[in-house]
Design a protein around this motif. Structure first.
Motif, PDB file in Angstrom:
ATOM      1  N   VAL A  60       0.827  -1.209   0.000  1.00 40.77           N
ATOM      2  CA  VAL A  60       0.000   0.000   0.000  1.00 40.77           C
ATOM      3  C   VAL A  60       0.861   1.259   0.000  1.00 40.77           C
ATOM      4  CG1 VAL A  60      -1.793   1.316   1.191  1.00 40.77           C
ATOM      5  CG2 VAL A  60      -1.886  -1.193   1.187  1.00 40.77           C
ATOM      6  N   LEU A  61       1.674   1.416   1.033  1.00 47.04           N
ATOM      7  CA  LEU A  61       2.440   2.653   1.180  1.00 47.04           C
ATOM      8  C   LEU A  61       3.493   2.832   0.085  1.00 47.04           C
ATOM      9  CD1 LEU A  61       2.961   2.837   5.054  1.00 47.04           C
ATOM     10  CD2 LEU A  61       1.201   3.910   3.642  1.00 47.04           C
ATOM     11  N   VAL A  62       4.260   1.792  -0.175  1.00 42.09           N
ATOM     12  CA  VAL A  62       5.319   1.908  -1.185  1.00 42.09           C
ATOM     13  C   VAL A  62       4.744   2.148  -2.579  1.00 42.09           C
ATOM     14  CG1 VAL A  62       7.194   0.687  -2.358  1.00 42.09           C
ATOM     15  CG2 VAL A  62       7.037   0.631   0.130  1.00 42.09           C
ATOM     16  N   PRO A  63       3.748   1.361  -3.048  1.00 44.19           N
ATOM     17  CA  PRO A  63       3.164   1.662  -4.363  1.00 44.19           C
ATOM     18  C   PRO A  63       2.558   3.060  -4.442  1.00 44.19           C
ATOM     19  CG  PRO A  63       2.551  -0.549  -3.683  1.00 44.19           C
ATOM     20  CD  PRO A  63       3.198   0.106  -2.499  1.00 44.19           C
ATOM     21  N   THR A  64       1.927   3.517  -3.341  1.00 41.94           N
ATOM     22  CA  THR A  64       1.370   4.871  -3.330  1.00 41.94           C
ATOM     23  C   THR A  64       2.470   5.913  -3.483  1.00 41.94           C
ATOM     24  OG1 THR A  64      -0.462   4.172  -1.905  1.00 41.94           O
ATOM     25  CG2 THR A  64       0.020   6.530  -1.999  1.00 41.94           C
ATOM     26  N   PHE A  65       3.563   5.718  -2.754  1.00 43.02           N
ATOM     27  CA  PHE A  65       4.698   6.638  -2.844  1.00 43.02           C
ATOM     28  C   PHE A  65       5.306   6.613  -4.244  1.00 43.02           C
ATOM     29  CE2 PHE A  65       9.209   7.786  -1.927  1.00 43.02           C
ATOM     30  CZ  PHE A  65       8.968   9.082  -1.477  1.00 43.02           C
ATOM     31  N   TRP A  66       5.396   5.407  -4.833  1.00 42.05           N
ATOM     32  CA  TRP A  66       5.869   5.299  -6.220  1.00 42.05           C
ATOM     33  C   TRP A  66       4.994   6.127  -7.154  1.00 42.05           C
ATOM     34  CZ3 TRP A  66       6.617  -0.736  -6.803  1.00 42.05           C
ATOM     35  CH2 TRP A  66       7.751  -1.119  -6.074  1.00 42.05           C
ATOM     36  N   GLY A  67       3.662   5.949  -7.009  1.00 39.75           N
ATOM     37  CA  GLY A  67       2.739   6.662  -7.891  1.00 39.75           C
ATOM     38  C   GLY A  67       2.860   8.172  -7.755  1.00 39.75           C
ATOM     39  N   ILE A  68       2.980   8.660  -6.514  1.00 40.68           N
ATOM     40  CA  ILE A  68       3.126  10.100  -6.292  1.00 40.68           C
ATOM     41  C   ILE A  68       4.415  10.613  -6.918  1.00 40.68           C
ATOM     42  CG2 ILE A  68       3.483  11.859  -4.517  1.00 40.68           C
ATOM     43  CD1 ILE A  68       1.652  10.206  -2.699  1.00 40.68           C
ATOM     44  N   ASN A  69       5.491   9.862  -6.766  1.00 35.29           N
ATOM     45  CA  ASN A  69       6.769  10.285  -7.328  1.00 35.29           C
ATOM     46  C   ASN A  69       6.759  10.275  -8.854  1.00 35.29           C
ATOM     47  OD1 ASN A  69       9.464  10.551  -5.422  1.00 35.29           O
ATOM     48  ND2 ASN A  69       7.783   9.499  -4.409  1.00 35.29           N
ATOM     49  N   LEU A  70       6.112   9.252  -9.425  1.00 38.72           N
ATOM     50  CA  LEU A  70       6.026   9.203 -10.886  1.00 38.72           C
ATOM     51  C   LEU A  70       5.181  10.358 -11.411  1.00 38.72           C
ATOM     52  CD1 LEU A  70       5.546   5.351 -11.428  1.00 38.72           C
ATOM     53  CD2 LEU A  70       7.564   6.724 -12.010  1.00 38.72           C
ATOM     54  N   TRP A  71       4.107  10.689 -10.699  1.00 40.78           N
ATOM     55  CA  TRP A  71       3.249  11.798 -11.109  1.00 40.78           C
ATOM     56  C   TRP A  71       4.002  13.122 -11.029  1.00 40.78           C
ATOM     57  CZ3 TRP A  71       0.636  15.909  -8.431  1.00 40.78           C
ATOM     58  CH2 TRP A  71      -0.349  16.545  -9.201  1.00 40.78           C
ATOM     59  N   ASN A  72       4.873  13.250 -10.025  1.00 45.72           N
ATOM     60  CA  ASN A  72       5.676  14.465  -9.868  1.00 45.72           C
ATOM     61  C   ASN A  72       6.984  14.413 -10.659  1.00 45.72           C
ATOM     62  OD1 ASN A  72       3.892  15.744  -8.076  1.00 45.72           O
ATOM     63  ND2 ASN A  72       4.731  14.628  -6.329  1.00 45.72           N
ATOM     64  N   GLU A  73       7.153  13.318 -11.413  1.00 46.43           N
ATOM     65  CA  GLU A  73       8.375  13.105 -12.194  1.00 46.43           C
ATOM     66  C   GLU A  73       9.617  13.163 -11.309  1.00 46.43           C
ATOM     67  OE1 GLU A  73       8.370  15.868 -15.431  1.00 46.43           O
ATOM     68  OE2 GLU A  73       6.723  14.858 -16.470  1.00 46.43           O
ATOM     69  N   SER A  74       9.486  12.544 -10.133  1.00 45.92           N
ATOM     70  CA  SER A  74      10.601  12.464  -9.182  1.00 45.92           C
ATOM     71  C   SER A  74      11.149  11.046  -9.181  1.00 45.92           C
ATOM     72  CB  SER A  74      10.130  12.848  -7.784  1.00 45.92           C
ATOM     73  OG  SER A  74      11.116  12.569  -6.816  1.00 45.92           O
ATOM     74  N   GLU A  75      12.437  10.917  -8.847  1.00 46.79           N
ATOM     75  CA  GLU A  75      13.067   9.604  -8.808  1.00 46.79           C
ATOM     76  C   GLU A  75      13.467   9.201  -7.393  1.00 46.79           C
ATOM     77  OE1 GLU A  75      16.298   9.463 -11.539  1.00 46.79           O
ATOM     78  OE2 GLU A  75      15.032   9.694 -13.316  1.00 46.79           O
ATOM     79  N   VAL A  76      12.902   9.883  -6.399  1.00 47.78           N
ATOM     80  CA  VAL A  76      13.251   9.579  -5.009  1.00 47.78           C
ATOM     81  C   VAL A  76      12.931   8.131  -4.672  1.00 47.78           C
ATOM     82  CG1 VAL A  76      12.758  10.143  -2.602  1.00 47.78           C
ATOM     83  CG2 VAL A  76      12.932  11.975  -4.293  1.00 47.78           C
ATOM     84  N   HIS A  77      11.795   7.644  -5.177  1.00 53.43           N
ATOM     85  CA  HIS A  77      11.360   6.294  -4.835  1.00 53.43           C
ATOM     86  C   HIS A  77      12.331   5.226  -5.323  1.00 53.43           C
ATOM     87  CE1 HIS A  77       9.994   6.762  -8.973  1.00 53.43           C
ATOM     88  NE2 HIS A  77       9.855   5.460  -9.048  1.00 53.43           N
ATOM     89  N   THR A  78      13.134   5.532  -6.330  1.00 55.02           N
ATOM     90  CA  THR A  78      14.053   4.534  -6.878  1.00 55.02           C
ATOM     91  C   THR A  78      15.189   4.199  -5.916  1.00 55.02           C
ATOM     92  OG1 THR A  78      15.383   6.232  -7.993  1.00 55.02           O
ATOM     93  CG2 THR A  78      13.567   5.255  -9.236  1.00 55.02           C
ATOM     94  N   TYR A  79      15.347   4.993  -4.861  1.00 53.68           N
ATOM     95  CA  TYR A  79      16.428   4.756  -3.904  1.00 53.68           C
ATOM     96  C   TYR A  79      15.939   4.112  -2.607  1.00 53.68           C
ATOM     97  CZ  TYR A  79      18.961   7.788  -7.098  1.00 53.68           C
ATOM     98  OH  TYR A  79      19.541   8.314  -8.227  1.00 53.68           O
ATOM     99  N   LEU A  80      14.651   3.801  -2.524  1.00 50.56           N
ATOM    100  CA  LEU A  80      14.137   3.108  -1.354  1.00 50.56           C
ATOM    101  C   LEU A  80      14.633   1.657  -1.352  1.00 50.56           C
ATOM    102  CD1 LEU A  80      10.409   4.289  -1.382  1.00 50.56           C
ATOM    103  CD2 LEU A  80      12.222   5.088   0.149  1.00 50.56           C
ATOM    104  N   PRO A  81      14.839   1.070  -0.165  1.00 55.55           N
ATOM    105  CA  PRO A  81      15.333  -0.318  -0.130  1.00 55.55           C
ATOM    106  C   PRO A  81      14.397  -1.305  -0.811  1.00 55.55           C
ATOM    107  CG  PRO A  81      14.614   0.420   2.045  1.00 55.55           C
ATOM    108  CD  PRO A  81      14.669   1.638   1.180  1.00 55.55           C
ATOM    109  N   VAL A  82      13.072  -1.101  -0.667  1.00 50.80           N
ATOM    110  CA  VAL A  82      12.123  -2.009  -1.320  1.00 50.80           C
ATOM    111  C   VAL A  82      12.223  -1.877  -2.835  1.00 50.80           C
ATOM    112  CG1 VAL A  82       9.693  -2.538  -1.671  1.00 50.80           C
ATOM    113  CG2 VAL A  82      10.527  -2.037   0.621  1.00 50.80           C
ATOM    114  N   THR A  83      12.358  -0.644  -3.323  1.00 53.48           N
ATOM    115  CA  THR A  83      12.472  -0.430  -4.763  1.00 53.48           C
ATOM    116  C   THR A  83      13.736  -1.075  -5.307  1.00 53.48           C
ATOM    117  OG1 THR A  83      11.342   1.699  -4.485  1.00 53.48           O
ATOM    118  CG2 THR A  83      12.448   1.309  -6.584  1.00 53.48           C
TER     119      THR A  83
END
Length: 271
Positions: free
Chosen positions: A197-220
């Motif tokens: 839930v939380l990680v996919p949601t964060f991925w979606g928000i980052n993709l919508w904002n064209e951010s790559e922060v989520h790519t550095y999370l341990p789960v990612t």
């Protein structure tokens, strides 16, 4: 080291949940490739008309060819790491809930030795799953692959290293969760919510904002080390090998998780 492994094994060998969970995981591990092959055969039989009209046969897909096999298997087996994560959560959580960690310390085991014994468990599960992956890959590949040359068999086995890193990372993340919350039921729930839930949601928000922060999370990092392989069958660009940068980032996160888990185990109040 062997003494710590023997102590940990003695605990696990008497645990009913461990036997059931490992049995379920092992059955799924063995059944997946053969079940998938049967599904492909069934699709091929049902798709006779499609083959007649378009010249396409599902059995023509090189899913179990050694050139694709390691990528496909590691990705599918990656989905079953959750079972191993739950084993880790229950194992470590019972130590906190039943205060056996305190008893271990009273009986003469240092906190560092206790931490090492848990990491030995995680490493053993990682090596076991990797060894089974290689055994299943070689078995299925030699049965179903048309090219069994040495270069074909080993040419894409870097995905096996990626799988091993994924398992070790996720198990250490599960250990981090249980070391923080200490309650088995609550931790399993929060771990599932975090992963799905939380990680996919964060991925979606980052993709919508064209951010790559989520790519550095341990789960990612854990998931990206073995990317989705099936796009190649619908002509999408798909990596042929594990990305070295992703492997390096995964190794960094593994060190960070080891450090934090060590702190939580050796420095935190045992009450």
């Amino acid at each position: 080291m062997m003494r710590l492994f023997s102590i940990e094994w003695l605990k696990l060998s008497k645990s009913r949940y461990f036997k059931w969970m490992m049995g379920l995981w092992l059955i799924a591990f063995i059944a997946v490739p053969f079940g998938f092959n049967e599904a492909i055969s069934w699709i091929a039989e049902q798709g006779a008309e499609l083959y007649t009209n378009l010249g396409f046969d599902a059995s023509m897909l090189p899913i179990f060819s050694f050139t694709d096999l390691w990528h496909n298997l590691t990705y599918v087996y990656k989905l079953m790491t959750l079972l191993l994560s739950i084993i880790v959560i229950v194992n470590v959580g019972q130590e906190w809930e039943e205060k056996t960690i305190r008893q271990n310390i009273i009986d003469g085991m240092s906190r560092t030795e206790y931490f090492i014994s848990k990491e030995i468990l995680l490493l053993t599960l990682t090596l076991l799953s990797t060894a089974l992956l290689i055994a299943m890959g070689l078995t299925v590949g030699y049965m179903l692959s048309s090219d069994t040359s040495w270069s074909s068999v080993t040419g894409h086995m870097d995905f096996v290293y990626g799988y091993a890193l994924h398992v070790f990372l996720q198990l250490n993340l599960a250990m981090l969760f249980i070391n923080v919350f200490r309650k088995v039921g609550l931790t399993i729930l929060l771990f599932l919510v975090y992963l799905y839930v939380l990680v996919p949601t964060f991925w979606g928000i980052n993709l919508w904002n064209e951010s790559e922060v989520h790519t550095y999370l341990p789960v990612t990092i854990s998931w990206d080390v073995v990317p989705v392989p099936f796009g190649k069958y619908i002509f999408q660009l798909t990596p042929d090998h594990v990305d070295p940068q992703t492997l390096a980032l995964g190794a960094v996160w593994a060190v960070i998780l080891l450090f934090v888990n060590n702190l939580l185990t050796t420095k935190r109040d045992l009450r």
